[in-house]
Design a protein around this motif. Structure first.
Motif, PDB file in Angstrom:
ATOM      1  N   LEU A   1      33.190  65.822  -7.661  1.00  0.00           N
ATOM      2  CA  LEU A   1      34.436  66.380  -7.115  1.00  0.00           C
ATOM      3  C   LEU A   1      34.966  65.560  -5.947  1.00  0.00           C
ATOM      4  CD1 LEU A   1      33.406  70.165  -7.028  1.00  0.00           C
ATOM      5  CD2 LEU A   1      34.855  69.036  -8.734  1.00  0.00           C
ATOM      6  N   GLU A   2      36.266  65.500  -5.850  1.00  0.00           N
ATOM      7  CA  GLU A   2      36.938  64.959  -4.670  1.00  0.00           C
ATOM      8  C   GLU A   2      37.797  66.098  -4.141  1.00  0.00           C
ATOM      9  OE1 GLU A   2      38.610  60.813  -5.702  1.00  0.00           O
ATOM     10  OE2 GLU A   2      37.885  61.611  -7.591  1.00  0.00           O
ATOM     11  N   VAL A   3      37.396  66.647  -2.987  1.00  0.00           N
ATOM     12  CA  VAL A   3      38.099  67.816  -2.455  1.00  0.00           C
ATOM     13  C   VAL A   3      38.947  67.390  -1.259  1.00  0.00           C
ATOM     14  CG1 VAL A   3      37.819  70.182  -1.617  1.00  0.00           C
ATOM     15  CG2 VAL A   3      36.064  69.166  -3.092  1.00  0.00           C
ATOM     16  N   HIS A   4      40.203  67.796  -1.286  1.00  0.00           N
ATOM     17  CA  HIS A   4      41.084  67.518  -0.151  1.00  0.00           C
ATOM     18  C   HIS A   4      41.249  68.785   0.655  1.00  0.00           C
ATOM     19  CE1 HIS A   4      42.234  64.184  -2.833  1.00  0.00           C
ATOM     20  NE2 HIS A   4      42.439  63.542  -1.706  1.00  0.00           N
ATOM     21  N   ILE A   5      40.823  68.738   1.905  1.00  0.00           N
ATOM     22  CA  ILE A   5      41.081  69.904   2.749  1.00  0.00           C
ATOM     23  C   ILE A   5      42.089  69.512   3.827  1.00  0.00           C
ATOM     24  CG2 ILE A   5      38.776  70.882   2.327  1.00  0.00           C
ATOM     25  CD1 ILE A   5      38.176  70.152   5.293  1.00  0.00           C
ATOM     26  N   GLN A   6      43.030  70.414   4.042  1.00  0.00           N
ATOM     27  CA  GLN A   6      44.023  70.156   5.093  1.00  0.00           C
ATOM     28  C   GLN A   6      43.453  70.615   6.421  1.00  0.00           C
ATOM     29  OE1 GLN A   6      48.071  71.459   4.351  1.00  0.00           O
ATOM     30  NE2 GLN A   6      48.302  71.821   6.546  1.00  0.00           N
ATOM     31  N   LEU A   7      43.398  69.701   7.373  1.00  0.00           N
ATOM     32  CA  LEU A   7      42.800  70.035   8.665  1.00  0.00           C
ATOM     33  C   LEU A   7      43.753  70.888   9.498  1.00  0.00           C
ATOM     34  CD1 LEU A   7      41.106  66.611   9.458  1.00  0.00           C
ATOM     35  CD2 LEU A   7      40.030  68.702   8.580  1.00  0.00           C
ATOM     36  N   LEU A   8      43.159  71.827  10.240  1.00  0.00           N
ATOM     37  CA  LEU A   8      43.959  72.807  10.989  1.00  0.00           C
ATOM     38  C   LEU A   8      44.453  72.268  12.333  1.00  0.00           C
ATOM     39  CD1 LEU A   8      42.133  76.245  10.581  1.00  0.00           C
ATOM     40  CD2 LEU A   8      44.508  75.722  10.021  1.00  0.00           C
TER      41      LEU A   8
ATOM     42  N   ARG B   1      42.283  71.773  -2.130  1.00  0.00           N
ATOM     43  CA  ARG B   1      42.554  71.468  -3.535  1.00  0.00           C
ATOM     44  C   ARG B   1      41.604  70.374  -3.982  1.00  0.00           C
ATOM     45  NH1 ARG B   1      47.119  69.220  -0.358  1.00  0.00           N
ATOM     46  NH2 ARG B   1      47.309  67.002  -0.868  1.00  0.00           N
ATOM     47  N   CYS B   2      41.419  70.273  -5.271  1.00  0.00           N
ATOM     48  CA  CYS B   2      40.396  69.330  -5.682  1.00  0.00           C
ATOM     49  C   CYS B   2      40.734  68.586  -6.963  1.00  0.00           C
ATOM     50  CB  CYS B   2      39.063  70.062  -5.754  1.00  0.00           C
ATOM     51  SG  CYS B   2      38.383  70.314  -7.347  1.00  0.00           S
ATOM     52  N   ASP B   3      40.194  67.366  -7.062  1.00  0.00           N
ATOM     53  CA  ASP B   3      40.230  66.597  -8.296  1.00  0.00           C
ATOM     54  C   ASP B   3      38.827  66.679  -8.884  1.00  0.00           C
ATOM     55  OD1 ASP B   3      42.679  65.824  -7.269  1.00  0.00           O
ATOM     56  OD2 ASP B   3      42.014  63.821  -6.693  1.00  0.00           O
ATOM     57  N   ALA B   4      38.740  66.961 -10.177  1.00  0.00           N
ATOM     58  CA  ALA B   4      37.420  67.027 -10.804  1.00  0.00           C
ATOM     59  C   ALA B   4      37.265  65.854 -11.768  1.00  0.00           C
ATOM     60  CB  ALA B   4      37.264  68.349 -11.544  1.00  0.00           C
ATOM     61  N   ASN B   5      36.210  65.072 -11.565  1.00  0.00           N
ATOM     62  CA  ASN B   5      35.890  63.978 -12.489  1.00  0.00           C
ATOM     63  C   ASN B   5      34.888  64.508 -13.497  1.00  0.00           C
ATOM     64  OD1 ASN B   5      36.995  61.297 -11.068  1.00  0.00           O
ATOM     65  ND2 ASN B   5      36.311  62.773  -9.532  1.00  0.00           N
ATOM     66  N   VAL B   6      35.219  64.365 -14.770  1.00  0.00           N
ATOM     67  CA  VAL B   6      34.402  64.981 -15.810  1.00  0.00           C
ATOM     68  C   VAL B   6      34.007  63.936 -16.844  1.00  0.00           C
ATOM     69  CG1 VAL B   6      34.357  66.755 -17.626  1.00  0.00           C
ATOM     70  CG2 VAL B   6      35.702  67.127 -15.554  1.00  0.00           C
TER      71      VAL B   6
ATOM     72  N   SER C   1      42.865  76.311  -7.899  1.00  0.00           N
ATOM     73  CA  SER C   1      42.192  77.614  -7.859  1.00  0.00           C
ATOM     74  C   SER C   1      40.825  77.443  -8.508  1.00  0.00           C
ATOM     75  CB  SER C   1      43.004  78.693  -8.585  1.00  0.00           C
ATOM     76  OG  SER C   1      42.723  78.669  -9.974  1.00  0.00           O
ATOM     77  N   PHE C   2      39.895  78.315  -8.115  1.00  0.00           N
ATOM     78  CA  PHE C   2      38.537  78.225  -8.685  1.00  0.00           C
ATOM     79  C   PHE C   2      38.586  78.386 -10.205  1.00  0.00           C
ATOM     80  CE2 PHE C   2      37.379  80.034  -4.350  1.00  0.00           C
ATOM     81  CZ  PHE C   2      36.970  78.812  -3.857  1.00  0.00           C
ATOM     82  N   LYS C   3      39.459  79.279 -10.638  1.00  0.00           N
ATOM     83  CA  LYS C   3      39.570  79.561 -12.071  1.00  0.00           C
ATOM     84  C   LYS C   3      40.059  78.316 -12.815  1.00  0.00           C
ATOM     85  CE  LYS C   3      39.940  82.517 -15.592  1.00  0.00           C
ATOM     86  NZ  LYS C   3      39.139  81.796 -16.570  1.00  0.00           N
ATOM     87  N   TYR C   4      41.062  77.626 -12.244  1.00  0.00           N
ATOM     88  CA  TYR C   4      41.571  76.424 -12.909  1.00  0.00           C
ATOM     89  C   TYR C   4      40.488  75.351 -12.976  1.00  0.00           C
ATOM     90  CZ  TYR C   4      46.350  78.233 -12.543  1.00  0.00           C
ATOM     91  OH  TYR C   4      47.481  78.991 -12.658  1.00  0.00           O
TER      92      TYR C   4
END
Ligand code: ADP
Ligand code: MG
Length: 497
Positions: free
Chosen positions: A13-20, A203-208, A229-232
């Protein structure tokens, strides 16, 4: 799942978090979400010639805090690089990111729980700071002849992101989701990200990739972009793995691709061939100095580390002897855990507090879409209520009524109990009188009960409770009801009369 039989899935996974942070990574413009398009944009975000970026120190501190929390190495020198590509929402023609020298290096990891109730350590390759791009708003603008055009909103351009990259060690869609939930909880504990997935803060990019079971070399991966979303994430991984298996089985040779997930059609769609590193023409950004962090700064940041979810869980297990299920709910957020501890500090039994916080209070908050820190009932008031449940001043049923009053702003519990006569009925004689009246009014049921329809016992309990406004002491009610049913002469009177 049948179609996965004989195949192994790998996900990274490559997760992008927006810093506060309040302002952007290299400019003073606001990062607030939802502003009127292009009102939070400085000359720097617009890429005006002659402007120079200034690094936001807070973003650096947040990245370091994250790195320390996962046990990663912090780079002695982090270097910003220009990553070139052309897209309308990227005014400079390059994104400032970190490439060869990310601020958070190797060595970090996160423990996740897996399907079979076990735990698994997932290694985090790196985490680097970068700026977000703007947004293309398709169809947002209209010309005089009603042609719809795409508008560009640069409010998001330059907002600080931390990109967190995992090793390809996740072996199912479920593990990927479990990792994301663990990470989501962590970044909220650290208060470096609000975790709002709808707004794109997490949000995240998933490498599969897939490979036949037993094969050691990983398969060719597709990168699924921007799952929010977790579901997606779960659906996209399953759908993509199935697609790859089908393609390989049909004899196709896969190529690395960038794809997107369409949730409505439950399909992934090809966007483009995956870019190679050379396509981005990385160069160190000449406008930004290397970031060197002093040991003093690192130790100051270490000093601000809150108690992390794993440590809190272990402490709660020892200190409060609750089930893992209860603890899991209580430590969802730092605020939730703090609320619980504030209630327990008022000498309320931890189990009673957990039941009510995870039950009644959680349901009410959920319904009103409130976070626990916005609860209209302060922990001290909640403790006042639970103390009266514990010492049996009021019944549980009455406690629920009082809970509602508290929720709506009631201040003084005692005067309400007195005014409304809500105190628990402990007096045998009073309970007996109510039982008598109920039996008298339901001769048919009493007869049936005596002839063996034992289920009717619950019917009588319900009626008595109702008639007492839920105030009867439940244990006493049971005992007295058994006695009364045995000794009552009502039914024979009724039979003869
Ligand atoms: P890029 O930016 O080109 O996507 P990165 O190295 O930043 O490359 O990210 C690679 C991501 O892909 C990592 O999360 C890694 O774990 C994952 N990955 C690499 N190879 C595979 C593979 N064969 N199958 C699944 N995931 C992979
Ligand atoms: Mg990638």
């Amino acid at each position: 799942m049948r179609y996965l039989d004989g195949w192994a899935i790998t996900v990274g996974l490559e997760v992008h978090i927006q810093l506060l942070t309040k302002s952007k990574l290299f400019s003073g413009a606001s990062t607030a979400y939802g502003g009127i398009p292009n009102t939070q944009v400085s000359y720097i975000d617009l890429a005006m010639p002659g402007t120079l970026p200034v690094l936001n120190e807070k973003a650096v501190e947040m990245a370091v805090l994250f790195g320390l929390s996962i046990g990663a190495s912090i780079a002695p020198e982090a270097i910003f690089a220009r990553k070139h590509y052309f897209y309308p929402d990227l005014p400079k023609g390059y994104q400032i990111s970190q490439h060869h020298h990310p601020i958070v290096g190797a060595g970090g990891s996160l423990m996740i729980s897996t399907e079979n109730g076990k735990t698994k350590r997932i290694q985090i390759t790196r985490a680097h700071l970068e700026e977000d791009a703007g947004k293309s708003l398709h169809g947002a603008c209209q010309t005089e002849d009603a042609t719809r055009l795409t508008g560009i909103d640069l409010n998001r351009a330059g907002v600080p992101l931390l990109e967190i990259v995992t090793e390809p060690e996740l072996c199912s869609a479920q593990e990927a989701v479990s990792f994301l939930k663990t990470l989501h909880q962590l970044v909220r504990y650290l208060k470096i990200c609000d975790g709002n997935m709808q707004e794109g803060s997490f949000r995240c990019d998933a490498n599969v990739s897939v490979r036949p079971e037993g094969e050691t070399v990983l398969g060719i991966r597709s990168e699924l972009k921007n799952l929010n979303s977790f579901k997606y994430v779960e659906d996209a991984i399953l759908v993509e793995a199935a697609r790859q298996i089908e393609a390989i089985t049909a004899g196709e040779i896969l190529r690395p691709e960038t794809r997107t997930f369409d949730p409505a059609r439950q399909k992934t769609l090809r966007l483009r061939e995956k870019e190679a590193e050379a396509d981005y023409r990385y160069i160190p950004d000449p406008d930004l100095c290397p970031v060197r962090l002093s040991p003093e700064l690192i130790s100051r940041i270490t000093g601000t580390m809150p108690e992390l979810p794993d440590a809190k869980k272990t402490r709660f297990q020892k200190q409060y002897q609750l089930t893992d299920y209860d603890i899991g709910l209580l430590i969802t957020s730092r605020e939730q855990a703090a609320y619980f501890e504030a209630v327990v500090a008022k000498e309320i039994d931890p189990k009673l507090a957990a039941n009510w916080i995870n039950g009644e209070l959680a349901a009410a908050l959920n319904e009103s879409k409130l976070e626990i820190e916005e609860s209209p009932i302060a922990p001290e008031k909640f403790a006042d209520l639970l103390r009266r449940v514990a010492n049996e001043t009021i019944s549980r049923g009455t406690a629920k009524t009082i809970f509602e009053h508290l929720w709506n702003g009631l201040k003084d519990i005692d005067s309400l109990i007195e005014q409304e006569g809500l105190g628990q009925l402990n007096d045998d004689e009073a309970i007996r009188r109510i039982i008598q009246s109920v039996l008298k009014d339901h001769p048919e049921q009493l007869k049936a009960y005596r002839q063996g329809r034992e289920k009717l016992f619950g019917f009588f309990v319900g009626k008595v409770m109702q008639r007492s406004n839920n105030r009867c002491h439940p244990v006493k009610l049971n005992q007295l009801l058994i006695q009364q049913i045995k000794t009552s002469t009502l039914s024979s009177e009724n039979e003869s009369g």
